[in-house]
Design a protein around this motif. Structure first.
Motif, PDB file in Angstrom:
ATOM      1  N   MET A 148     138.100 -16.821  25.010  1.00 45.11           N
ATOM      2  CA  MET A 148     137.661 -16.030  26.149  1.00 45.11           C
ATOM      3  C   MET A 148     138.573 -14.815  26.276  1.00 45.11           C
ATOM      4  SD  MET A 148     137.751 -16.984  30.204  1.00 45.11           S
ATOM      5  CE  MET A 148     139.454 -17.447  30.130  1.00 45.11           C
ATOM      6  N   ASN A 149     137.971 -13.669  26.307  1.00 42.86           N
ATOM      7  CA  ASN A 149     138.709 -12.423  26.433  1.00 42.86           C
ATOM      8  C   ASN A 149     138.760 -12.037  27.913  1.00 42.86           C
ATOM      9  OD1 ASN A 149     139.253  -9.583  26.668  1.00 42.86           O
ATOM     10  ND2 ASN A 149     138.835  -9.409  24.484  1.00 42.86           N
ATOM     11  N   ARG A 150     139.951 -12.091  28.503  1.00 39.88           N
ATOM     12  CA  ARG A 150     140.110 -11.806  29.938  1.00 39.88           C
ATOM     13  C   ARG A 150     139.635 -10.413  30.319  1.00 39.88           C
ATOM     14  NH1 ARG A 150     145.938 -14.304  31.785  1.00 39.88           N
ATOM     15  NH2 ARG A 150     145.410 -16.491  31.390  1.00 39.88           N
ATOM     16  N   ASN A 151     139.899  -9.441  29.447  1.00 41.58           N
ATOM     17  CA  ASN A 151     139.484  -8.060  29.754  1.00 41.58           C
ATOM     18  C   ASN A 151     137.966  -7.947  29.834  1.00 41.58           C
ATOM     19  OD1 ASN A 151     142.083  -6.941  29.917  1.00 41.58           O
ATOM     20  ND2 ASN A 151     142.177  -6.703  27.696  1.00 41.58           N
ATOM     21  N   GLU A 152     137.274  -8.599  28.883  1.00 41.15           N
ATOM     22  CA  GLU A 152     135.818  -8.538  28.883  1.00 41.15           C
ATOM     23  C   GLU A 152     135.240  -9.245  30.107  1.00 41.15           C
ATOM     24  OE1 GLU A 152     134.399 -10.029  25.148  1.00 41.15           O
ATOM     25  OE2 GLU A 152     135.360  -8.409  24.021  1.00 41.15           O
ATOM     26  N   VAL A 153     135.824 -10.392  30.459  1.00 36.09           N
ATOM     27  CA  VAL A 153     135.361 -11.115  31.649  1.00 36.09           C
ATOM     28  C   VAL A 153     135.595 -10.253  32.881  1.00 36.09           C
ATOM     29  CG1 VAL A 153     135.667 -13.166  33.091  1.00 36.09           C
ATOM     30  CG2 VAL A 153     135.726 -13.378  30.595  1.00 36.09           C
ATOM     31  N   GLY A 154     136.752  -9.635  32.947  1.00 31.80           N
ATOM     32  CA  GLY A 154     137.062  -8.748  34.071  1.00 31.80           C
ATOM     33  C   GLY A 154     136.064  -7.604  34.182  1.00 31.80           C
ATOM     34  N   MET A 155     135.689  -7.037  33.036  1.00 29.55           N
ATOM     35  CA  MET A 155     134.709  -5.942  33.045  1.00 29.55           C
ATOM     36  C   MET A 155     133.345  -6.438  33.525  1.00 29.55           C
ATOM     37  SD  MET A 155     136.293  -3.229  32.272  1.00 29.55           S
ATOM     38  CE  MET A 155     134.965  -2.101  31.928  1.00 29.55           C
ATOM     39  N   ARG A 156     132.966  -7.650  33.107  1.00 30.46           N
ATOM     40  CA  ARG A 156     131.677  -8.185  33.567  1.00 30.46           C
ATOM     41  C   ARG A 156     131.702  -8.454  35.068  1.00 30.46           C
ATOM     42  NH1 ARG A 156     131.301  -9.922  28.252  1.00 30.46           N
ATOM     43  NH2 ARG A 156     132.553 -11.795  28.507  1.00 30.46           N
ATOM     44  N   ILE A 157     132.834  -8.927  35.578  1.00 30.13           N
ATOM     45  CA  ILE A 157     132.950  -9.145  37.021  1.00 30.13           C
ATOM     46  C   ILE A 157     132.839  -7.805  37.749  1.00 30.13           C
ATOM     47  CG2 ILE A 157     134.492  -9.860  38.891  1.00 30.13           C
ATOM     48  CD1 ILE A 157     135.555 -12.058  36.974  1.00 30.13           C
ATOM     49  N   LYS A 158     133.546  -6.790  37.253  1.00 29.86           N
ATOM     50  CA  LYS A 158     133.462  -5.449  37.861  1.00 29.86           C
ATOM     51  C   LYS A 158     132.019  -4.951  37.869  1.00 29.86           C
ATOM     52  CE  LYS A 158     137.974  -3.528  36.620  1.00 29.86           C
ATOM     53  NZ  LYS A 158     138.661  -2.513  35.792  1.00 29.86           N
ATOM     54  N   SER A 159     131.361  -5.098  36.734  1.00 30.69           N
ATOM     55  CA  SER A 159     129.979  -4.637  36.610  1.00 30.69           C
ATOM     56  C   SER A 159     129.065  -5.392  37.582  1.00 30.69           C
ATOM     57  CB  SER A 159     129.503  -4.831  35.171  1.00 30.69           C
ATOM     58  OG  SER A 159     128.160  -4.485  35.050  1.00 30.69           O
ATOM     59  N   PHE A 160     129.276  -6.696  37.687  1.00 28.26           N
ATOM     60  CA  PHE A 160     128.477  -7.503  38.603  1.00 28.26           C
ATOM     61  C   PHE A 160     128.684  -7.039  40.042  1.00 28.26           C
ATOM     62  CE2 PHE A 160     128.163 -11.132  41.502  1.00 28.26           C
ATOM     63  CZ  PHE A 160     126.830 -11.453  41.327  1.00 28.26           C
ATOM     64  N   LEU A 161     129.945  -6.813  40.421  1.00 28.77           N
ATOM     65  CA  LEU A 161     130.248  -6.359  41.784  1.00 28.77           C
ATOM     66  C   LEU A 161     129.618  -4.998  42.055  1.00 28.77           C
ATOM     67  CD1 LEU A 161     133.995  -7.426  42.110  1.00 28.77           C
ATOM     68  CD2 LEU A 161     131.977  -8.576  43.045  1.00 28.77           C
ATOM     69  N   LYS A 162     129.675  -4.112  41.059  1.00 24.36           N
ATOM     70  CA  LYS A 162     129.075  -2.782  41.219  1.00 24.36           C
ATOM     71  C   LYS A 162     127.565  -2.900  41.414  1.00 24.36           C
ATOM     72  CE  LYS A 162     128.755   1.712  39.005  1.00 24.36           C
ATOM     73  NZ  LYS A 162     129.058   2.515  37.823  1.00 24.36           N
ATOM     74  N   ASP A 163     126.924  -3.749  40.596  1.00 23.08           N
ATOM     75  CA  ASP A 163     125.469  -3.946  40.726  1.00 23.08           C
ATOM     76  C   ASP A 163     125.094  -4.501  42.092  1.00 23.08           C
ATOM     77  OD1 ASP A 163     125.145  -3.046  38.137  1.00 23.08           O
ATOM     78  OD2 ASP A 163     124.835  -5.039  37.278  1.00 23.08           O
ATOM     79  N   LYS A 164     125.932  -5.390  42.613  1.00 25.30           N
ATOM     80  CA  LYS A 164     125.654  -6.013  43.915  1.00 25.30           C
ATOM     81  C   LYS A 164     126.159  -5.169  45.075  1.00 25.30           C
ATOM     82  CE  LYS A 164     123.678  -9.814  42.635  1.00 25.30           C
ATOM     83  NZ  LYS A 164     122.310 -10.098  42.979  1.00 25.30           N
ATOM     84  N   LYS A 165     126.843  -4.056  44.726  1.00 25.75           N
ATOM     85  CA  LYS A 165     127.434  -3.172  45.742  1.00 25.75           C
ATOM     86  C   LYS A 165     128.383  -3.935  46.657  1.00 25.75           C
ATOM     87  CE  LYS A 165     123.675  -0.005  45.379  1.00 25.75           C
ATOM     88  NZ  LYS A 165     122.392   0.391  45.773  1.00 25.75           N
ATOM     89  N   VAL A 166     129.246  -4.743  46.002  1.00 25.20           N
ATOM     90  CA  VAL A 166     130.247  -5.534  46.714  1.00 25.20           C
ATOM     91  C   VAL A 166     131.623  -5.028  46.288  1.00 25.20           C
ATOM     92  CG1 VAL A 166     131.231  -7.864  46.960  1.00 25.20           C
ATOM     93  CG2 VAL A 166     128.760  -7.587  46.795  1.00 25.20           C
ATOM     94  N   THR A 167     132.467  -4.726  47.259  1.00 23.02           N
ATOM     95  CA  THR A 167     133.819  -4.271  46.946  1.00 23.02           C
ATOM     96  C   THR A 167     134.717  -5.480  46.689  1.00 23.02           C
ATOM     97  OG1 THR A 167     134.611  -4.328  49.225  1.00 23.02           O
ATOM     98  CG2 THR A 167     133.532  -2.272  48.477  1.00 23.02           C
ATOM     99  N   GLN A 168     135.865  -5.212  46.087  1.00 27.66           N
ATOM    100  CA  GLN A 168     136.826  -6.294  45.870  1.00 27.66           C
ATOM    101  C   GLN A 168     137.287  -6.880  47.204  1.00 27.66           C
ATOM    102  OE1 GLN A 168     140.027  -4.980  43.325  1.00 27.66           O
ATOM    103  NE2 GLN A 168     138.706  -4.901  41.517  1.00 27.66           N
ATOM    104  N   LEU A 169     137.426  -6.030  48.204  1.00 33.22           N
ATOM    105  CA  LEU A 169     137.834  -6.504  49.527  1.00 33.22           C
ATOM    106  C   LEU A 169     136.772  -7.433  50.120  1.00 33.22           C
ATOM    107  CD1 LEU A 169     139.989  -6.435  51.705  1.00 33.22           C
ATOM    108  CD2 LEU A 169     138.879  -4.406  52.650  1.00 33.22           C
ATOM    109  N   GLU A 170     135.507  -7.055  49.992  1.00 34.30           N
ATOM    110  CA  GLU A 170     134.421  -7.913  50.490  1.00 34.30           C
ATOM    111  C   GLU A 170     134.383  -9.237  49.725  1.00 34.30           C
ATOM    112  OE1 GLU A 170     131.198  -4.535  51.937  1.00 34.30           O
ATOM    113  OE2 GLU A 170     131.319  -5.060  49.804  1.00 34.30           O
ATOM    114  N   LEU A 171     134.568  -9.163  48.406  1.00 35.91           N
ATOM    115  CA  LEU A 171     134.593 -10.384  47.605  1.00 35.91           C
ATOM    116  C   LEU A 171     135.773 -11.255  48.013  1.00 35.91           C
ATOM    117  CD1 LEU A 171     133.266 -11.961  45.266  1.00 35.91           C
ATOM    118  CD2 LEU A 171     134.868 -10.802  43.722  1.00 35.91           C
ATOM    119  N   SER A 172     136.865 -10.622  48.338  1.00 40.87           N
ATOM    120  CA  SER A 172     138.047 -11.345  48.800  1.00 40.87           C
ATOM    121  C   SER A 172     137.731 -12.174  50.040  1.00 40.87           C
ATOM    122  CB  SER A 172     139.165 -10.346  49.099  1.00 40.87           C
ATOM    123  OG  SER A 172     140.237 -10.977  49.754  1.00 40.87           O
TER     124      SER A 172
END
Length: 138
Positions: free
Chosen positions: A1-25
Motif C-alpha cells: 500500500m502506497n501511503r501517498n497514493e491513498v492520501g491522494m485518493r482521500i484528497k480527491s474524494f474529499l474534493k468531489d464531496k466538497k468536504v474540507t479536512q476540518l469538516e472531515l475532522s
C-alpha cells in the motif's frame, strides 16, 4: 500500500464531496492535522480509510488501491462468510473471478510467447555449439 497514493485518493474524494479536512475532522474524530498528515502520506491511512468508508459507504479497496469490488471488500463486509454470501456478493466474486481468469490467460500467453522465443534461442545455441564442436574436430 502506497501511503501517498491513498492520501491522494482521500484528497480527491474529499474534493468531489466538497468536504474540507476540518469538516472531515468533525465527522470522524480525527484532528485536522492528523488528516493532513495522512493525506500527505506521512501517516498510516487505514484508520481514516475505515472511518470514511463507514461514513460514506465507500469501497475500502477504492481508497487503498483505486479499484472497487475487490475480494477484501467482500470479506470485510462479511465477517461470518460461513453463514453464506448474499446474491450481490456472489455476483461481485464471480466478476472478480472472471477478471482474474482474463489476467491469467494474458500471463499464460506471455509465457507461451516467451517460451517459443526461448526455444528458438536454445536451438540457435545448439546449432552454434555443434558447429564449434565439429569445427574444432576438423
Amino acid at each position: 500500500m502506497n501511503r501517498n497514493e491513498v492520501g491522494m485518493r482521500i484528497k480527491s474524494f474529499l474534493k468531489d464531496k466538497k468536504v474540507t479536512q476540518l469538516e472531515l475532522s468533525k465527522m470522524t474524530g480525527f484532528t485536522q492535522s492528523v488528516i493532513s498528515e495522512i493525506t500527505s502520506g506521512k501517516r498510516n491511512p487505514l484508520p481514516l480509510v475505515e472511518k470514511i468508508c463507514e461514513l460514506y459507504g465507500l469501497s475500502r479497496d477504492y481508497l487503498i488501491t483505486g479499484e472497487e469490488n475487490k475480494l477484501s471488500d467482500i470479506i470485510a463486509n462479511n465477517k461470518e462468510i460461513r453463514n453464506g454470501l448474499s446474491h450481490d456478493d456472489k455476483v461481485r466474486l464471480l466478476d472478480k473471478l472472471e477478471s482474474l481468469y482474463e489476467r491469467h490467460q494474458t500471463i499464460l500467453k506471455t509465457i507461451s510467447d516467451a517460451t517459443k522465443e526461448s526455444g528458438e534461442v536454445l536451438k540457435e545455441i545448439a546449432t552454434i555449439n555443434k558447429l564449434l564442436i565439429v569445427g574444432t574436430q576438423i
